[in-house]
Write an enzyme that holds these catalytic residues in place. Structure first.
Site: not given
Length: 541
Positions: A120, A250, A358, A400, A486
């Site tokens: 993160e 992912d 979600e 996304e 990302t």
């Protein structure tokens, strides 16, 4: 029809694109859509005004209570994450104000809890600072210095002798938090650390990140080219055999093709690994819903069962397949990507709020097994109408689905993607706006849904950037000139090579332990591992 025949037939009708390029050549935005760009810019400034009023210097705005939270160690995540968006939108005053603030942050010490996430912190802070530095003409050297200051503590997650880092570092003790990690955390560092190595002249950052991704790539997977989600750095083995394009896996898959494009590396294993994973997904995971014929990628669990589930997080896959398919000149993969993007948009188009849930599930001709309880009557009724059913109703400002719509538009020029983005903008302004900012909601099927009192930094970094860019001049942050990490932070890429990969799928061994119960063999990646990370970086004890 074979895949080769399908690819040839699609090529004959596909829009013209330069070999290896992602964007449609000569693409221009219809004039009437530019007004949407101005609306999105207004959403940013309104949200950011609320952040400055109620949360300045903190990580995230709490828009309902008009307060803040510090879930990313208190360094000002929204500031760092938003800087590239500010620059792209031409918000120069806000940009310079943010740079001034970030310049004074001590990234060597956590402002909150001792534990810091390598993943993160890298994708938000390190990437935000480096992208802002690059976009603004490489003038504010302090941004590179601060990115290095943070990275020099994050690399302590690599234990000497281990190729794959642990996921967290204790910034007080300078020691990694010993625990299992996942392939997304460990394999999503290559873009950021390649750029950091470029600007610092220290190759160690990139070598560490590359070594980690290579180790994952070379560990025998449950399915060819598709590693398991969990990873144990101490002995280079997968934890279980769960395979997914969703959370926990992912961005490892995402970065395989993106690292190849950002660096134009002559090492074909990156593209070949990505292509092998896509080919394996087509053969094993790709399904079509019995209602609506929606294409989706199922999960594969440790018991070798297909789980007919997907998620908002997984919906980056459509855009990723479009980009990768164009890079390797395989229009059949592009077509699959476009269909995946359509199915993910359907999760928005099917709800009362026009926003997507979600987590959701499907039914195919081989069932509707999800690994949990069978769908309720209400879920089955919803499925019969919409071709999917919802298993987690919340929307937490994720990007996304819009990411894939943005890439699909840039690749095809089809204005349906612009209309979808405009619909999302309208829904956000109608159902998410609160106290001048935007919040998540607990139930996308309820127009009167309760609010989620959080605006994570990716609202500024991703959602509003994708929405702005889809309505902007397509030559601005062209997908043939930039690679987006990302967190949607753009990094300048060299001119494309025209074609990527060897064209030969990798012969990656399948994890024998999932078949016969044997111990996983240890596979040594061809990667650099310093004798002492602290010595190489030059970090004081």
């Amino acid at each position: 029809m074979s895949r080769v025949q399908l690819a040839l037939s699609l090529l004959s009708i596909a829009p013209v694109a330069l070999a290896g390029n992602v964007q449609l050549e000569g693409l221009t935005l219809p004039e009437e859509y530019y007004q949407q760009r101005d609306i999105v810019k207004g959403m940013f400034t309104s949200s950011y005004d609320a952040y400055k009023k109620y949360a300045w210097g903190h990580d995230d705005l709490s828009p309902v209570s008009m307060s803040y939270s510090d879930g990313r160690n208190g360094w000002g995540a929204s500031l760092a994450d938003a800087m590239p968006t500010m620059y792209i939108m031409g918000l120069d005053d806000l940009f310079h104000e943010a740079v001034d603030y970030i310049s004074g942050v001590d990234f060597s010490q956590s402002q909150t809890e001792d534990t810091v996430s390598i993943f993160e912190s890298t994708i938000r802070y390190v990437a935000g600072m480096l992208s802002a530095y690059q976009l603004s003409g490489e003038k504010d050297d302090i941004l590179v210095e601060k990115a290095k200051q943070l990275a020099d503590k994050l690399v302590l997650g690599w234990v000497d002798g281990h190729t794959v880092p642990y996921g967290y570092v204790n910034f007080t003790s300078g020691e990694p938090v010993i625990d299992t990690t996942n392939i997304a955390e460990a394999g999503t560092l290559t873009l950021e650390y390649a750029v950091l190595s470029q600007y610092t002249g220290n190759s160690t950052y990139e070598e560490l990140a590359v070594g980690s991704a290579k180790q994952i790539m070379n560990t025998p997977p449950p399915l060819p080219g598709l590693p398991a989600q969990g990873y144990e750095p101490s002995n280079n083995t997968f934890v279980g055999g769960y395979v997914t394009w969703g959370g926990g896996s992912d961005s490892y898959l995402e970065y395989l093709i993106k690292y190849a494009r950002l660096t134009n590396t002559d090492d074909n294993s990156w593209v070949d690994a990505w292509q092998t994973g896509v080919d394996s997904s087509i053969k094993t995971l790709l399904r079509t819903s019995t209602v609506g014929d929606w294409l989706y990628l199922a999960d594969y669990d440790s018991n070798k069962k297909i789980r007919h589930v997907s998620s908002h997080l997984a919906c980056f896959h459509g855009g990723n397949w479009i980009q990768g398919g164009r890079m390797i000149d395989d229009e059949s993969i592009v077509d699959y990507g476009l269909q995946l993007a359509d199915a993910c948009w359907n999760t928005y188009a099917s709800t009362a709020t026009g926003l997507g849930p979600e987590v959701f599930a499907f039914a195919s001709d081989d069932g509707n097994y999800t690994g949990s309880s069978a769908p309720s009557k209400a879920q089955l009724d919803f499925y019969e109408e919409h071709g999917f059913y919802i298993t987690a109703e919340d929307y937490i400002l994720r990007p996304e689905v819009l990411e894939s719509q943005f890439i699909a538009y840039r690749a095809t020029g089809d204005t349906k993607y612009l209309d979808r983005a405009a619909s999302a903008v309208a829904s956000m302004n109608e159902y998410l706006l609160v106290n001048g900012a935007f919040s998540g909601i607990e139930d996308v099927t309820d127009k009167q849904s309760a609010r989620i009192d959080d605006t994570e930094s990716f609202w500024f970094a991703e959602v509003l950037k994708y929405l702005y860019l889809i309505f902007d001049d397509p030559d601005h942050i062209s997908l043939d000139e930039y690679v987006l990490n990302t967190e949607a932070q753009p990094f300048k890429a060299p001119p494309g090579k025209g074609h990527y990969g060897s064209g030969v799928l990798l012969d990656i061994p399948v994890d024998a332990s999932l078949t016969v119960g044997a111990d996983l063999p240890e596979v040594s990646a061809n990667s650099f591992m310093p004798v002492s990370i602290k010595d190489i970086i030059g970090l004081d004890n």
